[in-house]
Design an enzyme around this catalytic site. Structure first.
Site, PDB file in Angstrom:
ATOM      1  N   CYS A   7      73.442  72.410   9.275  1.00 14.76           N
ATOM      2  CA  CYS A   7      73.080  73.128   8.047  1.00 14.76           C
ATOM      3  C   CYS A   7      71.827  73.977   8.237  1.00 14.76           C
ATOM      4  CB  CYS A   7      72.869  72.129   6.915  1.00 14.76           C
ATOM      5  SG  CYS A   7      72.942  72.890   5.278  1.00 14.76           S
ATOM      6  N   ASP A 129      70.787  61.916   0.489  1.00 17.10           N
ATOM      7  CA  ASP A 129      69.631  62.427   1.209  1.00 17.10           C
ATOM      8  C   ASP A 129      68.378  61.730   0.697  1.00 17.10           C
ATOM      9  OD1 ASP A 129      67.998  63.940   2.848  1.00 17.10           O
ATOM     10  OD2 ASP A 129      68.818  65.868   2.223  1.00 17.10           O
TER      11      ASP A 129
END
Length: 203
Positions: A7, A129
């Protein structure tokens, strides 16, 4: 098979690195003020055009107007939306109904209580996360070890701890960004090593 997403791609060189490494997903942080990895929709489109066909492009958004996200999905700039803001279930339902494309919703995983809302989300995939995301810090993986739905594990993942993370949590996918960077830029060797580590684990 454990999927892998790289990412925060911002440069043509980054695309070359992931095309060589062949992860399953490539992520673009789109129009997120304050993020050093943010790119404009136009930049995302140019980068996506260089991406190998087998790699799925993902757009990462924070409270972006639904119309903007839907347009990028409908135009094929991205094939999945990853939502990191306060987008509710109505937003997710409308985006899926309009585009027919998968949606991933991110949740913070700092306590057992913070994980619970994720279990009822209508998103196709979950992402866990540390805090608000993008911190490069890992969280206590045991907090999500019992989650049965497909989810992306993010936060502080590196080549060194990837296999430990996978064996501990058995995520559907792992998501790396700062862990494959050197001096704030995506690093070819780290990307290649991360993807290779996941592929070896699956053998």
């Amino acid at each position: 098979m454990t999927r892998i997403k790289i990412c925060g791609l911002t440069r043509p060189e980054d695309i070359s690195f992931v095309n060589e490494a062949e992860p399953d997903y490539a992520g673009f942080v789109i129009h997120v003020p304050g993020s050093r990895r943010s790119v404009s929709p136009e930049e995302a489109a140019r980068l996506r055009a260089r991406l190998a066909g087998k790699i799925v492009p993902v757009g990462v958004f924070v409270d972006e107007p639904l119309e903007n996200v839907a347009t990028l999905l409908e135009n094929g700039v991205i094939e999945m939306a990853q939502l990191h803001g306060s987008e509710g279930e109505g937003y997710i339902r409308e985006l899926r109904a309009r585009t027919g494309k998968p949606v991933c919703k991110a949740f913070r995983a700092d306590t057992e209580q913070s994980v619970r809302p994720a279990l009822h989300s209508k998103a196709d995939y979950l992402l866990f996360d540390h805090g608000s995301g993008g911190t490069g810090k890992a969280f206590d993986w045991q907090l999500v070890s019992g989650v049965k739905r497909p989810f992306f594990l993010a936060g502080g993942l590196t080549v060194e701890n990837l296999c430990t993370a996978i064996s501990t949590v058995h995520p559907w996918a792992v998501d790396l960004s700062s862990g494959v960077e050197q001096a704030g830029q995506k690093d070819r060797e780290k990307i290649l090593a991360a993807v290779a580590a996941v592929r070896r684990w699956d053998l």
